[in-house]
Design a protein around this motif. Sequence first.
Motif, mmCIF file in Angstrom:
data_model
loop_
_atom_site.group_PDB
_atom_site.id
_atom_site.type_symbol
_atom_site.label_atom_id
_atom_site.label_comp_id
_atom_site.label_asym_id
_atom_site.label_seq_id
_atom_site.Cartn_x
_atom_site.Cartn_y
_atom_site.Cartn_z
ATOM 1 N N GLU A 110 9.047 -4.938 11.510
ATOM 2 C CA GLU A 110 8.544 -5.963 12.415
ATOM 3 C C GLU A 110 8.504 -5.384 13.822
ATOM 4 O O GLU A 110 9.517 -4.903 14.329
ATOM 5 N N PHE A 111 7.332 -5.428 14.451
ATOM 6 C CA PHE A 111 7.177 -4.973 15.825
ATOM 7 C C PHE A 111 7.094 -6.199 16.723
ATOM 8 O O PHE A 111 6.327 -7.125 16.457
ATOM 9 N N VAL A 112 7.889 -6.191 17.788
ATOM 10 C CA VAL A 112 8.025 -7.400 18.601
ATOM 11 C C VAL A 112 7.818 -7.104 20.082
ATOM 12 O O VAL A 112 8.153 -6.027 20.572
ATOM 13 N N THR A 113 7.253 -8.091 20.768
ATOM 14 C CA THR A 113 7.152 -8.063 22.223
ATOM 15 C C THR A 113 7.039 -9.501 22.699
ATOM 16 O O THR A 113 6.569 -10.376 21.961
ATOM 17 N N THR A 114 7.488 -9.775 23.887
ATOM 18 C CA THR A 114 7.489 -11.139 24.407
ATOM 19 C C THR A 114 6.061 -11.661 24.583
ATOM 20 O O THR A 114 5.188 -10.958 25.083
ATOM 21 N N GLY A 115 5.819 -12.904 24.147
ATOM 22 C CA GLY A 115 4.535 -13.546 24.342
ATOM 23 C C GLY A 115 3.489 -13.227 23.309
ATOM 24 O O GLY A 115 2.340 -13.645 23.439
ATOM 25 N N GLN A 116 3.851 -12.483 22.263
ATOM 26 C CA GLN A 116 2.888 -12.157 21.212
ATOM 27 C C GLN A 116 3.503 -12.443 19.842
ATOM 28 O O GLN A 116 4.714 -12.468 19.681
ATOM 29 N N TYR A 117 2.620 -12.672 18.862
ATOM 30 C CA TYR A 117 3.108 -12.835 17.505
ATOM 31 C C TYR A 117 3.766 -11.537 17.039
ATOM 32 O O TYR A 117 3.253 -10.450 17.319
ATOM 33 N N PRO A 118 4.866 -11.611 16.310
ATOM 34 C CA PRO A 118 5.429 -10.390 15.729
ATOM 35 C C PRO A 118 4.458 -9.799 14.711
ATOM 36 O O PRO A 118 3.736 -10.542 14.036
ATOM 37 N N HIS A 119 4.411 -8.478 14.635
ATOM 38 C CA HIS A 119 3.500 -7.804 13.714
ATOM 39 C C HIS A 119 4.311 -7.095 12.640
ATOM 40 O O HIS A 119 5.201 -6.310 12.944
ATOM 41 N N TRP A 120 3.989 -7.399 11.371
ATOM 42 C CA TRP A 120 4.733 -6.848 10.238
ATOM 43 C C TRP A 120 3.923 -5.753 9.554
ATOM 44 O O TRP A 120 2.686 -5.766 9.575
ATOM 45 N N ALA A 121 4.647 -4.819 8.940
ATOM 46 C CA ALA A 121 4.004 -3.722 8.219
ATOM 47 C C ALA A 121 4.944 -3.245 7.106
ATOM 48 O O ALA A 121 6.144 -3.500 7.134
ATOM 49 N N VAL A 122 4.362 -2.551 6.135
ATOM 50 C CA VAL A 122 5.125 -1.960 5.025
ATOM 51 C C VAL A 122 5.137 -0.450 5.210
ATOM 52 O O VAL A 122 4.068 0.174 5.308
ATOM 53 N N TYR A 123 6.328 0.135 5.249
ATOM 54 C CA TYR A 123 6.412 1.591 5.357
ATOM 55 C C TYR A 123 6.151 2.198 3.980
ATOM 56 O O TYR A 123 6.800 1.829 2.993
ATOM 57 N N VAL A 124 5.183 3.126 3.908
ATOM 58 C CA VAL A 124 4.797 3.700 2.617
ATOM 59 C C VAL A 124 5.116 5.186 2.515
ATOM 60 O O VAL A 124 4.748 5.840 1.541
ATOM 61 N N GLY A 125 5.813 5.735 3.514
ATOM 62 C CA GLY A 125 6.172 7.149 3.494
ATOM 63 C C GLY A 125 5.221 7.993 4.320
ATOM 64 O O GLY A 125 4.155 7.539 4.760
ATOM 65 N N ASP A 126 5.618 9.248 4.555
ATOM 66 C CA ASP A 126 4.792 10.195 5.314
ATOM 67 C C ASP A 126 4.404 9.652 6.684
ATOM 68 O O ASP A 126 3.264 9.832 7.139
ATOM 69 N N PHE A 127 5.335 8.957 7.329
ATOM 70 C CA PHE A 127 5.160 8.447 8.692
ATOM 71 C C PHE A 127 4.090 7.357 8.790
ATOM 72 O O PHE A 127 3.611 7.054 9.873
ATOM 73 N N GLN A 128 3.707 6.753 7.663
ATOM 74 C CA GLN A 128 2.604 5.794 7.651
ATOM 75 C C GLN A 128 3.052 4.404 7.210
ATOM 76 O O GLN A 128 4.029 4.250 6.482
ATOM 77 N N VAL A 129 2.300 3.395 7.652
ATOM 78 C CA VAL A 129 2.518 2.010 7.242
ATOM 79 C C VAL A 129 1.199 1.407 6.785
ATOM 80 O O VAL A 129 0.121 1.883 7.156
ATOM 81 N N VAL A 130 1.304 0.350 5.992
ATOM 82 C CA VAL A 130 0.148 -0.459 5.625
ATOM 83 C C VAL A 130 0.382 -1.840 6.207
ATOM 84 O O VAL A 130 1.482 -2.398 6.113
ATOM 85 N N HIS A 131 -0.650 -2.403 6.836
ATOM 86 C CA HIS A 131 -0.482 -3.686 7.519
ATOM 87 C C HIS A 131 -1.796 -4.437 7.568
ATOM 88 O O HIS A 131 -2.882 -3.855 7.442
ATOM 89 N N LEU A 132 -1.697 -5.751 7.740
ATOM 90 C CA LEU A 132 -2.871 -6.605 7.907
ATOM 91 C C LEU A 132 -3.115 -6.800 9.392
ATOM 92 O O LEU A 132 -2.261 -7.315 10.115
ATOM 93 N N HIS A 133 -4.291 -6.383 9.834
ATOM 94 C CA HIS A 133 -4.628 -6.473 11.253
ATOM 95 C C HIS A 133 -6.098 -6.813 11.407
ATOM 96 O O HIS A 133 -6.966 -6.151 10.845
ATOM 97 N N ARG A 134 -6.365 -7.881 12.169
ATOM 98 C CA ARG A 134 -7.733 -8.312 12.430
ATOM 99 C C ARG A 134 -8.553 -8.425 11.139
ATOM 100 O O ARG A 134 -9.622 -7.830 10.992
#
Length: 272
Positions: A110-134
């Motif tokens: 979960e990536f967080v910052t004040t005033g914005q919706y938290p953004h979630w992602a799945v870590y899949v290895g090799d420094f990469q994540v899969v996430h739903l965005h736009r």
Amino acid sequence: MGNQVEKLTHLNYAEVPTSDPNGFDPDDDGPRIGVSYIFSNDDDDQDENLDRFSSENNMVNHEEKPFDPQDQLECAIFYREECVYETSTGAETHSAESLLNKCRPGDLLEFVTTGQYPHWAVYVGDFQVVHLHRAEIKNNFLTDVSQGKKGRIVNGLYRYRALPPEVIVRNALDHVGSRDRELYWRNSECFAAWCRFGKREFKIGGEIRIGKQPYRLKLLFSEKKNHVLEFQSLEDVIMEKRRNDQIGKDAVIQELANHLNTTSEIKEHFAN
């Protein structure tokens, strides 16, 4: 209607009935607001920084501020009498580089910052994540997705039994490239949680909204003061929880106070 969800306006606290004119009870003996909410897609992903090009149709452009844990409203979600979600008090956040040293395939981030919706992602290895965005499921490097935001591993927030790591990763990767009408999730949190737990309740229309409202969102203002909302589906609870995360604890208290026509002393009572 398929997987398409109509854009409907969120009902704020001033527009719904309440069974208790005080809105809270030190003994916590039941829910205060007994209604179902209707939401639009929150698309947490109104943060323009994740895209190189901003959209002319972007409706919300929050000023990015460092995450303030004191402005986060603690809460718990119950399905009937079972607690299925609970925030961690003082959960530590880390830089993207630090997270890379802690993540394992299948972890929820979960990536967080004040005033914005938290953004979630799945870590899949090799420094990469899969996430739903736009309205698209993407595979990106973790450091690119974070865009300087602090993040944390949130495997333990939902109390469902997790799938094996290889299944979680496969769930995520199998949907990379899905977009628009192919999507079954309202936001990044619902998608990431579905990947890890495989429960249909995280999907759009995964539950029928009829009859008694089995879900309760318990807002925890202090050890003795709380407010409880009822919902007919888990996805609606998640939408409300995320909206509270975006506007912050003080704004939620203000909304409740305005709805209940309380005095400034009562507003302070919520916060103490």
